[in-house]
Design an enzyme around this catalytic site. Structure first.
Site, PDB file in Angstrom:
ATOM      1  N   HIS A   1      -2.647  12.252  -5.906  1.00  0.00           N
ATOM      2  CA  HIS A   1      -1.682  11.167  -5.714  1.00  0.00           C
ATOM      3  C   HIS A   1      -1.510  10.230  -6.906  1.00  0.00           C
ATOM      4  CE1 HIS A   1      -5.425   8.963  -5.065  1.00  0.00           C
ATOM      5  NE2 HIS A   1      -4.735   7.886  -5.393  1.00  0.00           N
TER       6      HIS A   1
ATOM      7  N   GLU B   1     -17.350  -2.830  -6.213  1.00  0.00           N
ATOM      8  CA  GLU B   1     -17.071  -1.660  -7.064  1.00  0.00           C
ATOM      9  C   GLU B   1     -16.636  -2.126  -8.463  1.00  0.00           C
ATOM     10  OE1 GLU B   1     -15.591   2.243  -5.313  1.00  0.00           O
ATOM     11  OE2 GLU B   1     -14.040   1.918  -6.808  1.00  0.00           O
TER      12      GLU B   1
ATOM     13  N   ASP C   1      -9.679  -1.400  -7.872  1.00  0.00           N
ATOM     14  CA  ASP C   1      -8.726  -1.427  -8.987  1.00  0.00           C
ATOM     15  C   ASP C   1      -7.270  -1.319  -8.578  1.00  0.00           C
ATOM     16  OD1 ASP C   1      -8.572   1.162  -8.099  1.00  0.00           O
ATOM     17  OD2 ASP C   1      -9.792   1.987  -9.710  1.00  0.00           O
TER      18      ASP C   1
ATOM     19  N   GLU D   1      -4.752   1.329 -12.840  1.00  0.00           N
ATOM     20  CA  GLU D   1      -6.061   0.920 -12.298  1.00  0.00           C
ATOM     21  C   GLU D   1      -7.044   0.433 -13.363  1.00  0.00           C
ATOM     22  OE1 GLU D   1      -4.410   3.660 -11.417  1.00  0.00           O
ATOM     23  OE2 GLU D   1      -4.071   3.449  -9.256  1.00  0.00           O
TER      24      GLU D   1
ATOM     25  N   ARG E   1      -0.653   7.894  -9.971  1.00  0.00           N
ATOM     26  CA  ARG E   1       0.611   7.583 -10.651  1.00  0.00           C
ATOM     27  C   ARG E   1       0.685   8.201 -12.044  1.00  0.00           C
ATOM     28  NH1 ARG E   1       3.899   2.939  -8.725  1.00  0.00           N
ATOM     29  NH2 ARG E   1       3.172   2.547  -6.624  1.00  0.00           N
TER      30      ARG E   1
ATOM     31  N   HIS F   1      -0.624  12.856   0.692  1.00  0.00           N
ATOM     32  CA  HIS F   1      -0.427  11.400   0.599  1.00  0.00           C
ATOM     33  C   HIS F   1       1.008  11.054   0.990  1.00  0.00           C
ATOM     34  CE1 HIS F   1      -0.270   7.438  -1.377  1.00  0.00           C
ATOM     35  NE2 HIS F   1      -1.580   7.513  -1.573  1.00  0.00           N
TER      36      HIS F   1
HETATM   37  C1  UD1 Z   1      -2.399   3.091  -4.443  1.00  0.00           C
HETATM   38  C2  UD1 Z   1      -3.235   2.505  -5.579  1.00  0.00           C
HETATM   39  C3  UD1 Z   1      -4.185   3.532  -6.139  1.00  0.00           C
HETATM   40  C4  UD1 Z   1      -5.007   4.173  -5.041  1.00  0.00           C
HETATM   41  C5  UD1 Z   1      -4.085   4.702  -3.947  1.00  0.00           C
HETATM   42  C6  UD1 Z   1      -4.904   5.227  -2.814  1.00  0.00           C
HETATM   43  C7  UD1 Z   1      -2.110   0.795  -6.961  1.00  0.00           C
HETATM   44  C8  UD1 Z   1      -1.247   0.530  -8.116  1.00  0.00           C
HETATM   45  N1  UD1 Z   1      -2.346   2.074  -6.673  1.00  0.00           N
HETATM   46  O1  UD1 Z   1      -1.576   4.090  -4.998  1.00  0.00           O
HETATM   47  O2  UD1 Z   1      -5.062   2.905  -7.048  1.00  0.00           O
HETATM   48  O3  UD1 Z   1      -5.729   5.251  -5.591  1.00  0.00           O
HETATM   49  O4  UD1 Z   1      -3.250   3.638  -3.460  1.00  0.00           O
HETATM   50  O5  UD1 Z   1      -4.183   6.036  -1.970  1.00  0.00           O
HETATM   51  O6  UD1 Z   1      -2.564  -0.119  -6.315  1.00  0.00           O
HETATM   52  N2  UD1 Z   1       3.082   5.033   1.642  1.00  0.00           N
HETATM   53  C9  UD1 Z   1       3.467   5.071   2.958  1.00  0.00           C
HETATM   54  N3  UD1 Z   1       2.526   4.799   3.907  1.00  0.00           N
HETATM   55  C10 UD1 Z   1       1.237   4.505   3.603  1.00  0.00           C
HETATM   56  C11 UD1 Z   1       0.856   4.487   2.248  1.00  0.00           C
HETATM   57  C12 UD1 Z   1       1.791   4.733   1.282  1.00  0.00           C
HETATM   58  O7  UD1 Z   1       4.597   5.338   3.279  1.00  0.00           O
HETATM   59  O8  UD1 Z   1       0.432   4.281   4.511  1.00  0.00           O
HETATM   60  C13 UD1 Z   1       4.095   5.323   0.603  1.00  0.00           C
HETATM   61  C14 UD1 Z   1       5.088   4.174   0.398  1.00  0.00           C
HETATM   62  O9  UD1 Z   1       6.356   4.738   0.193  1.00  0.00           O
HETATM   63  C15 UD1 Z   1       4.617   3.559  -0.910  1.00  0.00           C
HETATM   64  C16 UD1 Z   1       4.061   4.759  -1.649  1.00  0.00           C
HETATM   65  O10 UD1 Z   1       3.437   5.530  -0.639  1.00  0.00           O
HETATM   66  O11 UD1 Z   1       5.690   2.929  -1.569  1.00  0.00           O
HETATM   67  C17 UD1 Z   1       3.091   4.490  -2.734  1.00  0.00           C
HETATM   68  O12 UD1 Z   1       2.079   3.577  -2.338  1.00  0.00           O
HETATM   69  P1  UD1 Z   1       1.411   2.594  -3.438  1.00  0.00           P
HETATM   70  O13 UD1 Z   1       0.372   1.774  -2.783  1.00  0.00           O
HETATM   71  O14 UD1 Z   1       2.482   1.878  -4.179  1.00  0.00           O
HETATM   72  O15 UD1 Z   1       0.761   3.567  -4.478  1.00  0.00           O
HETATM   73  P2  UD1 Z   1      -0.309   4.698  -4.303  1.00  0.00           P
HETATM   74  O16 UD1 Z   1       0.108   5.793  -5.174  1.00  0.00           O
HETATM   75  O17 UD1 Z   1      -0.582   4.935  -2.873  1.00  0.00           O
HETATM   76  N1  UDP Z   2      -9.018  10.159   2.767  1.00  0.00           N
HETATM   77  C1  UDP Z   2      -8.701  10.141   4.127  1.00  0.00           C
HETATM   78  N2  UDP Z   2      -7.698  10.943   4.585  1.00  0.00           N
HETATM   79  C2  UDP Z   2      -6.986  11.753   3.774  1.00  0.00           C
HETATM   80  C3  UDP Z   2      -7.299  11.756   2.383  1.00  0.00           C
HETATM   81  C4  UDP Z   2      -8.307  10.930   1.920  1.00  0.00           C
HETATM   82  O1  UDP Z   2      -9.334   9.424   4.905  1.00  0.00           O
HETATM   83  O2  UDP Z   2      -6.101  12.447   4.254  1.00  0.00           O
HETATM   84  C5  UDP Z   2     -10.082   9.267   2.279  1.00  0.00           C
HETATM   85  C6  UDP Z   2     -11.122   9.899   1.404  1.00  0.00           C
HETATM   86  O3  UDP Z   2     -12.175  10.459   2.160  1.00  0.00           O
HETATM   87  C7  UDP Z   2     -11.583   8.738   0.570  1.00  0.00           C
HETATM   88  C8  UDP Z   2     -10.330   7.898   0.403  1.00  0.00           C
HETATM   89  O4  UDP Z   2      -9.457   8.311   1.456  1.00  0.00           O
HETATM   90  O5  UDP Z   2     -12.528   7.942   1.245  1.00  0.00           O
HETATM   91  C9  UDP Z   2      -9.720   8.150  -0.933  1.00  0.00           C
HETATM   92  O6  UDP Z   2      -8.479   7.604  -0.964  1.00  0.00           O
HETATM   93  P1  UDP Z   2      -7.404   7.990  -2.061  1.00  0.00           P
HETATM   94  O7  UDP Z   2      -7.693   9.363  -2.574  1.00  0.00           O
HETATM   95  O8  UDP Z   2      -6.084   7.733  -1.435  1.00  0.00           O
HETATM   96  O9  UDP Z   2      -7.633   6.880  -3.174  1.00  0.00           O
HETATM   97  P2  UDP Z   2      -8.615   6.765  -4.420  1.00  0.00           P
HETATM   98  O10 UDP Z   2     -10.015   6.947  -3.956  1.00  0.00           O
HETATM   99  O11 UDP Z   2      -8.168   7.773  -5.418  1.00  0.00           O
HETATM  100  O12 UDP Z   2      -8.335   5.386  -4.925  1.00  0.00           O
END
Ligand code: UD1
Ligand code: UDP
Length: 383
Positions: free
Chosen positions: A210, A120, A98, A134, A212, A243
């Site tokens: 984490h 999924e 999602d 999502e 939104r 995160h």
């Molecule tokens: C995204 C997904 C969410 C998922 C989550 C898992 C969308 C809209 N949201 O949310 O469904 O649950 O990922 O974690 O697709 N960033 C870094 N390095 C990284 C990852 C993220 O710096 O490796 C920072 C960046 O500044 C980025 C921000 O995190 O802009 C947010 O990342 P983003 O993918 O936009 O949203 P998430 O909240 O991570």
């Molecule tokens: N996870 C990880 N390292 C971390 C936190 C989470 O590997 O520090 C793994 C966790 O075990 C799970 C996945 O990341 O498999 C979940 O990701 P996240 O919570 O970012 O996204 P969501 O599942 O809510 O979309």
């Protein structure tokens, strides 16, 4: 090698964790050609998963930027994927879950008239703003996809109610397949501090947060509740891999930094995370994936969200929906920390989400779709 090219597209940590075992299974099939494209909606958190599962993507759009908006993610993915699809010409595009990557990849494939398989599929809260974005992403992917790989019966039924009649396969969740390779009793953490935590005598709570829709007041309340719990119960230790989202980093540090029994650490790799959960007392989270993993490990979970699209473990008694308000989060956490009976009722291993064969079923279903196999895969039946 056959002419059937299957391209898996993903971009964030959870998609990578859940698609990695499938990419490997597809590679094992001699009649399929498995290609992998990452959008890198996440960078470091994605690369960590690629390293653990030893996946080298064929294409990498490298789109991530700090503070990215939903529109920038979507447009960069659409434009990048159009070119990738033109050059690679896949016969099927697989997307997961999602995220904005999943939605954009499904839309880009549709624009290129390439069939889409949704891994999924069918999770719903029926509230279009929660989880945001999502719930809308996965509903739209459901419309765009031709093949729907649903983890549970309830997920399949959600799709049927939306009028999707064909192409639904009940497979279980691929995350349970991934866990078969990550959890080990003799595991040693590369984050050295995690080896020195007293998992036997301390009540170790693993925390992640984490989403939104929790930005703002809900996240302030969640963090205040965590601070209160740590300060009130010295026998508790909170381990919180924060995160990398700057929004989350700021609020977590403001509330929790400097509290002795809270370990704020950078994201850990997936092997560390699964083994940390395997050793902990309980989990407090707003994550989707953790709601599936912790019950498989027999760990109680408090979900810090208003709703969940994963009702199966709630029904099994392992997960409780704590909401996002301070009082209720604190009250439920205190109950699990202090009341042995409540703890024991929640702490039993359940596997409503899979049996470790989801990837095999998905690969079988793909072969069936392309006439490479005569039999449909057997459906997942929860044990
Ligand atoms: C995204 C997904 C969410 C998922 C989550 C898992 C969308 C809209 N949201 O949310 O469904 O649950 O990922 O974690 O697709 N960033 C870094 N390095 C990284 C990852 C993220 O710096 O490796 C920072 C960046 O500044 C980025 C921000 O995190 O802009 C947010 O990342 P983003 O993918 O936009 O949203 P998430 O909240 O991570
Ligand atoms: N996870 C990880 N390292 C971390 C936190 C989470 O590997 O520090 C793994 C966790 O075990 C799970 C996945 O990341 O498999 C979940 O990701 P996240 O919570 O970012 O996204 P969501 O599942 O809510 O979309």
């Amino acid at each position: 090698m056959s002419g059937i090219k299957v391209m898996s597209v993903f971009g964030t940590r959870p998609e990578a964790i859940k698609m990695a075992p499938l990419v490997k299974e597809l590679r094992r099939r001699e009649d399929l050609e498995s290609l992998c494209c990452v959008t890198a909606q996440h960078r470091e958190m994605l690369d960590s998963v690629l390293d653990i599962f030893q996946i080298i993507p064929d294409y990498d759009l490298n789109i991530m930027e700090p503070g990215q908006t939903l529109s920038t993610i979507t447009t960069k993915c659409l434009l990048g994927l159009e070119k990738v699809f033109q050059s690679a010409k896949p016969d099927l595009v697989l997307v997961h879950g999602d995220t904005s990557t999943a939605f954009s990849a499904a839309l880009a494939a549709f624009y290129s008239k390439i069939p889409v398989g949704h891994v999924e599929a069918g999770l719903r809260t029926h509230d279009r703003y929660s989880p945001f974005p999502e719930e809308m992403n996965r509903t739209l992917v459901g419309d765009l996809a031709e093949l729907h790989f649903s983890p549970t019966v309830a997920n399949k039924e959600n799709l049927c109610r939306e009028g999707i009649e064909k192409g639904i396969y009940l497979t279980g969740n691929t995350v349970i397949d991934a866990m078969a390779t990550t959890v080990r009793t003799d595991f040693r953490f590369s984050t050295e501090g995690l080896n020195h935590i007293d998992y036997e005598n301390q009540k170790v709570i693993v925390v992640t947060c984490h989403r939104r829709e929790n930005y703002g007041q809900p996240m302030e309340d969640i963090m205040s509740a965590l601070a209160y719990i740590a300060k009130t119960y010295p026998g508790v230790e909170l381990v919180y891999p924060v995160h990398l989202s700057p929004v989350v980093q700021e609020v977590a540090r403001r509330h929790l930094e400097g509290i002795g029994n809270i370990h704020l650490i950078p994201p850990v790799d997936v092997e560390e995370m699964h083994n940390l959960m395997a050793r902990c007392y309980m989990v407090m989270t707003d994550s989707g994936g953790l709601q599936e993993e912790a019950p498989a490990l027999g760990k109680p979970v408090l979900v810090m969200r208003k709703e969940t699209e994963r009702p199966e473990a709630v029904a099994a008694g392992t997960v409780k929906l704590a909401g996002v308000e301070y009082d209720r989060i604190v009250a439920l956490a205190e109950e699990v920390i202090m009341d042995r009976e409540v703890y024991d009722t929640m702490a039993h291993a359940v596997n409503p989400y899979g049996d470790g064969k989801a990837c095999e079923r998905i690969a079988d279903a793909i072969e069936y779709r392309f006439g490479l196999r005569e039999q449909l895969p057997e459906e997942f039946v929860p044990g």
